[in-house]
Design a protein around this motif. Structure first.
Motif, PDB file in Angstrom:
ATOM      1  N   SER A   1      10.903   5.855  -1.840  1.00  0.00           N
ATOM      2  CA  SER A   1       9.537   5.821  -2.363  1.00  0.00           C
ATOM      3  C   SER A   1       9.412   6.858  -3.479  1.00  0.00           C
TER       4      SER A   1
ATOM      5  N   GLN B   1       7.102   1.683  -0.132  1.00  0.00           N
ATOM      6  CA  GLN B   1       8.515   2.016   0.053  1.00  0.00           C
ATOM      7  C   GLN B   1       9.375   0.764  -0.035  1.00  0.00           C
TER       8      GLN B   1
ATOM      9  N   GLY C   1      15.403   3.836   2.930  1.00  0.00           N
ATOM     10  CA  GLY C   1      14.127   3.667   2.240  1.00  0.00           C
ATOM     11  C   GLY C   1      13.985   4.579   1.049  1.00  0.00           C
TER      12      GLY C   1
END
Length: 201
Positions: A35, A155, A33
């Motif tokens: 972000s 995300q 992930g």
């Protein structure tokens, strides 16, 4: 650029047409992930519970200040074939996260960490099953309900999961269990009791 895009589309179609893997019943693997705040590595597990519904559990961490656990109910819709689909879902999340609080008087940002958070995750993405592997690209926004100053964080994630149980195998086992259950229901109660006592003797 257009040639590369056309080549990528051709490769995807070719992979789908040649893929021998079935739709998955159970798949587990890794999710990466990204972000604005941090990058995470996580474990993901998906379980198909009906033709177009699955449950996904994701535990992910940046191994510093942020660790979260999500449980998502997801609905799948085929695009080209059963192996290439888009999906969306929703579910609760808990975690330990950092938080950034803006102080308008001092023009400073107060950074805290170790905050126990509770939130709601949404997810939407594309998924391809090929060669016993489920590859997906998703966007997973999180709505904070408790424990963090920021109300919203988004995300982008890439997952690669190995198929442990194929869809056909799962359906076969479900039919076998249903047949065994139906067969047991047809046996009169007194015969079931007699069978228990006979086994004991």
């Amino acid at each position: 650029m257009n040639k590369r895009l056309a080549l990528l589309i051709l490769v995807i179609f070719f992979s789908i047409s040649l893929a021998k893997a079935q739709r998955y019943g159970t798949a587990v693997g890794l999710r990466f992930g990204n972000s604005n705040q941090y990058r995470t590595v996580g474990f993901t597990a998906q379980q198909r519970i009906s033709k177009r519904l699955s449950i996904e559990g994701i535990i992910q961490s940046d191994f510093k200040l942020n660790t979260t656990l999500s449980a998502l109910m997801e609905k799948h819709h085929p695009i080209i074939s059963k192996r290439f689909n888009y999906y969306y879902g929703i579910g609760p999340s808990i975690g330990v996260e950092e938080s950034f609080v803006k102080d308008p008087e001092t023009m400073q940002i107060l950074h805290t960490y170790g905050n126990s958070t509770v939130g709601l995750d949404l997810i939407g993405g594309l998924e391809l099953t090929v060669l016993n592997t489920v590859i997906s690209l998703d966007y997973k926004p999180n709505i904070n309900l408790m424990g963090r100053e920021e109300f919203y964080r988004g995300q982008v994630g890439i997952s690669a999961r190995m198929v442990l149980v194929k869809s056909k195998e799962q359906k076969k086992k479900q039919r076998q269990r249903q047949r065994a259950k139906n067969k047991a229901q047809k046996v009169p109660l007194n015969e079931q009791i007699n069978t228990l006592f006979t086994k004991k003797n």
